[in-house]
Design a protein around this motif. Structure first.
Motif, PDB file in Angstrom:
ATOM      1  N   GLY A 270       0.799  -1.220   0.000  1.00  0.00           N
ATOM      2  CA  GLY A 270       0.000   0.000   0.000  1.00  0.00           C
ATOM      3  C   GLY A 270       0.830   1.267   0.000  1.00  0.00           C
ATOM      4  O   GLY A 270       0.352   2.337  -0.414  1.00  0.00           O
ATOM      5  N   HIS A 271       2.087   1.194   0.449  1.00  0.00           N
ATOM      6  CA  HIS A 271       2.960   2.368   0.394  1.00  0.00           C
ATOM      7  C   HIS A 271       3.147   2.847  -1.040  1.00  0.00           C
ATOM      8  O   HIS A 271       3.406   4.034  -1.269  1.00  0.00           O
ATOM      9  CB  HIS A 271       4.344   2.033   0.966  1.00  0.00           C
ATOM     10  CG  HIS A 271       4.382   1.903   2.457  1.00  0.00           C
ATOM     11  ND1 HIS A 271       4.341   2.982   3.313  1.00  0.00           N
ATOM     12  CD2 HIS A 271       4.460   0.796   3.251  1.00  0.00           C
ATOM     13  CE1 HIS A 271       4.399   2.560   4.565  1.00  0.00           C
ATOM     14  NE2 HIS A 271       4.481   1.239   4.560  1.00  0.00           N
ATOM     15  N   TRP A 272       3.041   1.919  -2.007  1.00  0.00           N
ATOM     16  CA  TRP A 272       3.347   2.256  -3.395  1.00  0.00           C
ATOM     17  C   TRP A 272       2.149   2.102  -4.323  1.00  0.00           C
ATOM     18  O   TRP A 272       2.294   2.194  -5.541  1.00  0.00           O
ATOM     19  CB  TRP A 272       4.520   1.387  -3.869  1.00  0.00           C
ATOM     20  CG  TRP A 272       5.705   1.564  -2.965  1.00  0.00           C
ATOM     21  CD1 TRP A 272       6.535   2.658  -2.896  1.00  0.00           C
ATOM     22  CD2 TRP A 272       6.157   0.673  -1.947  1.00  0.00           C
ATOM     23  NE1 TRP A 272       7.474   2.490  -1.906  1.00  0.00           N
ATOM     24  CE2 TRP A 272       7.281   1.281  -1.310  1.00  0.00           C
ATOM     25  CE3 TRP A 272       5.761  -0.589  -1.513  1.00  0.00           C
ATOM     26  CZ2 TRP A 272       7.971   0.667  -0.264  1.00  0.00           C
ATOM     27  CZ3 TRP A 272       6.447  -1.197  -0.468  1.00  0.00           C
ATOM     28  CH2 TRP A 272       7.532  -0.571   0.137  1.00  0.00           C
ATOM     29  N   GLY A 273       0.964   1.883  -3.743  1.00  0.00           N
ATOM     30  CA  GLY A 273      -0.240   1.844  -4.547  1.00  0.00           C
ATOM     31  C   GLY A 273      -0.306   0.687  -5.527  1.00  0.00           C
ATOM     32  O   GLY A 273      -0.914   0.808  -6.598  1.00  0.00           O
ATOM     33  N   VAL A 274       0.295  -0.440  -5.164  1.00  0.00           N
ATOM     34  CA  VAL A 274       0.355  -1.607  -6.053  1.00  0.00           C
ATOM     35  C   VAL A 274      -0.457  -2.742  -5.442  1.00  0.00           C
ATOM     36  O   VAL A 274      -0.453  -2.939  -4.229  1.00  0.00           O
ATOM     37  CB  VAL A 274       1.816  -2.052  -6.264  1.00  0.00           C
ATOM     38  CG1 VAL A 274       1.896  -3.354  -7.052  1.00  0.00           C
ATOM     39  CG2 VAL A 274       2.599  -0.949  -6.971  1.00  0.00           C
ATOM     40  N   GLN A 275      -1.153  -3.483  -6.303  1.00  0.00           N
ATOM     41  CA  GLN A 275      -1.900  -4.648  -5.854  1.00  0.00           C
ATOM     42  C   GLN A 275      -1.285  -5.916  -6.444  1.00  0.00           C
ATOM     43  O   GLN A 275      -0.976  -5.959  -7.633  1.00  0.00           O
ATOM     44  CB  GLN A 275      -3.368  -4.555  -6.290  1.00  0.00           C
ATOM     45  CG  GLN A 275      -4.112  -3.375  -5.671  1.00  0.00           C
ATOM     46  CD  GLN A 275      -5.578  -3.351  -6.060  1.00  0.00           C
ATOM     47  OE1 GLN A 275      -6.287  -4.339  -5.871  1.00  0.00           O
ATOM     48  NE2 GLN A 275      -6.032  -2.235  -6.603  1.00  0.00           N
ATOM     49  N   PRO A 276      -1.112  -6.969  -5.628  1.00  0.00           N
ATOM     50  CA  PRO A 276      -0.535  -8.223  -6.119  1.00  0.00           C
ATOM     51  C   PRO A 276      -1.615  -9.165  -6.641  1.00  0.00           C
ATOM     52  O   PRO A 276      -2.815  -8.948  -6.424  1.00  0.00           O
ATOM     53  CB  PRO A 276       0.121  -8.792  -4.872  1.00  0.00           C
ATOM     54  CG  PRO A 276      -0.821  -8.375  -3.777  1.00  0.00           C
ATOM     55  CD  PRO A 276      -1.350  -7.006  -4.176  1.00  0.00           C
TER      56      PRO A 276
END
Length: 448
Positions: A270-276
């Protein structure tokens, strides 16, 4: 207790037990722990130590939380065990699945429970292979991970773990595992003017092309690497996500250490706005009080499980969805949220790093101080200018850990890097004591 009680118990222990990372000399110089209170451990001789690693990053809520004890006791009285195989469930497991769906990443809504991080890694690897077979692309079976990354030491997890010291005693390793350089900003070689995030992330693209995109199923990485507290440069995971999408590679976030608030966010990507596509967890989900881990599946991945005629997912654990573990997890999540612990970890982590940098930033043998939230590390070097490490025979890191222990603070390290991972409920005074003890220990071993 007699003065020799701890040593006597260790001798008894040594006659009948084999321990994780078993080493006779290390073990017989250790401690038998008999009690925990808050952020302290008490050994069999009554000596108290600040636990600067909160167990193994997992006792995030400290020792002796009555809410967790009560949840376990209550559930044991109601239903101590139920199979998690298809056709059987329990109220605590389904409640935990519902709860996690509202907490993890927006695209992750289905969960499979394990007993810990290594089982979670194996489950991730098998899920990725199952997914690509279901998609009609059975050749996609390889896993790529980072050198220095830690994903556990069950057989498949050990092959994904990028720490070579874990391999030799158990080789040959399984085929289908590839390692690439990590994003360690302190040591990764970046050309002048180059973007460190792109340079490090492009290692993944090169590996995919070298192996053949048709053979690569999965890339797995810790958002912040526990084995060294390596924090990615800004933009790294955005670039990783784009590369995985470009070559149809599933991206798994190993949040076994970072999940449930340790980095200042409930989950660290969530720090980098990415979803796995897949996320795995353990440790902090129960604050270590009972064993529990799991994986979360993105909606894209979960969809293949419910296709008409889909093959049975022949993967299972006896203790998957254990009702007592799930009850404790629900109680632990209540504490994390009600006490605002992710935000507290962010504040305490900033305090810890600032204190370490103020105390050791000018020391001639401190190469790097790094971290995010309550994951931190101090890397010691022989030469700051060249970043050359010490001769391993000198055992500088272990000497520093011994000096810390003598001052009443216990933690772990690897090589000449000291790790720090205090509990999220630590006081400012405890964090300050940890910082002061690290500095004193470093100066004792390596006078400036």
């Amino acid at each position: 207790m007699s003065e020799s009680n701890n040593a006597a118990l260790l001798e008894r222990d040594h006659r009948h037990l084999v321990h994780s990372l078993h080493n006779e000399g290390v073990h017989l110089a250790g401690n038998v722990w008999v009690r925990g209170e808050g952020t302290e451990l008490i050994d069999a001789d009554g000596r108290r130590y600040v636990d600067a690693m909160s167990g193994l990053w997992n006792v995030t809520l400290g020792y002796g939380r009555p809410e967790l004890v009560a949840a376990a006791t209550r559930q044991m009285g109601e239903l101590a065990y139920a199979s998690g195989y298809a056709g059987s469930s329990n109220l605590q497991a389904l409640a935990l699945g519902e709860r996690l769906a509202g907490l993890v990443y927006p695209n992750v809504n289905r969960f499979f429970f394990t007993s810990g991080g290594g089982e979670s890694t194996d489950s991730t690897i098998k899920t990725a292979r199952y997914y690509w077979k279901a998609m009609g692309r059975p050749g996609k079976h390889k896993t790529i991970s980072l050198l220095g990354g830690y994903h556990g030491v069950t057989l498949a997890a050990m092959c994904a773990t990028g720490m070579p010291a874990y391999w030799p005693a158990f080789e040959p390793r399984m085929t289908g595992f590839v390692h690439i350089p990590n994003h360690d900003v302190y040591r990764y070689p970046v050309s002048p003017g180059a973007d460190p995030a792109s340079a490090a992330a492009d290692e993944l693209e090169r590996a995919i092309l070298a192996e053949g995109p048709e053979s690569v199923a999965l890339f797995i990485a810790e958002p912040v690497m526990g084995g060294g507290a390596y924090v990615p440069p800004p933009g790294y995971f955005q670039r990783i996500r784009a590369i995985c999408d470009k070559y149809d590679v599933l991206f798994a976030a190993d949040e076994v250490i970072t999940g449930f608030g340790r980095t200042g966010r409930l989950f660290a990507l969530g720090h980098w706005g990415v979803q796995p596509d897949l996320v795995q967890f353990a440790k902090g989900i129960t604050s270590g009080y009972v064993p529990l881990g799991g994986i979360g599946l993105s909606d894209k991945v979960a969809a293949v499980f419910d296709r008409p005629g889909a093959d049975t997912w022949m993967h299972c654990y006896t203790y998957s969805g254990h009702p007592v573990a799930c009850a404790v997890a629900l109680a632990a999540i209540d504490v994390v949220q009600s006490e605002g612990l992710p935000a507290r970890a962010e504040v305490l982590g900033s305090r810890m790093l600032a204190g370490l940098r103020a105390a050791l930033g000018s020391h001639p043998h401190v190469g790097d101080v790094r971290g995010l939230g309550l994951i931190g590390a101090v890397e010691l070097v022989e030469d700051r200018a060249t970043k050359a490490g010490f001769d391993p025979a000198r055992k500088i890191g272990p000497q520093v850990l011994a000096q810390m222990r003598a001052r009443g603070v216990v933690t772990r390290g690897r090589g000449d890097t000291v790790y720090l991972g205090p509990a999220l409920v630590s006081s400012e005074a405890t964090v300050d004591r940890i910082v002061r003890t690290v500095a004193e220990a470093v100066h004792a071993v390596l006078p400036a």
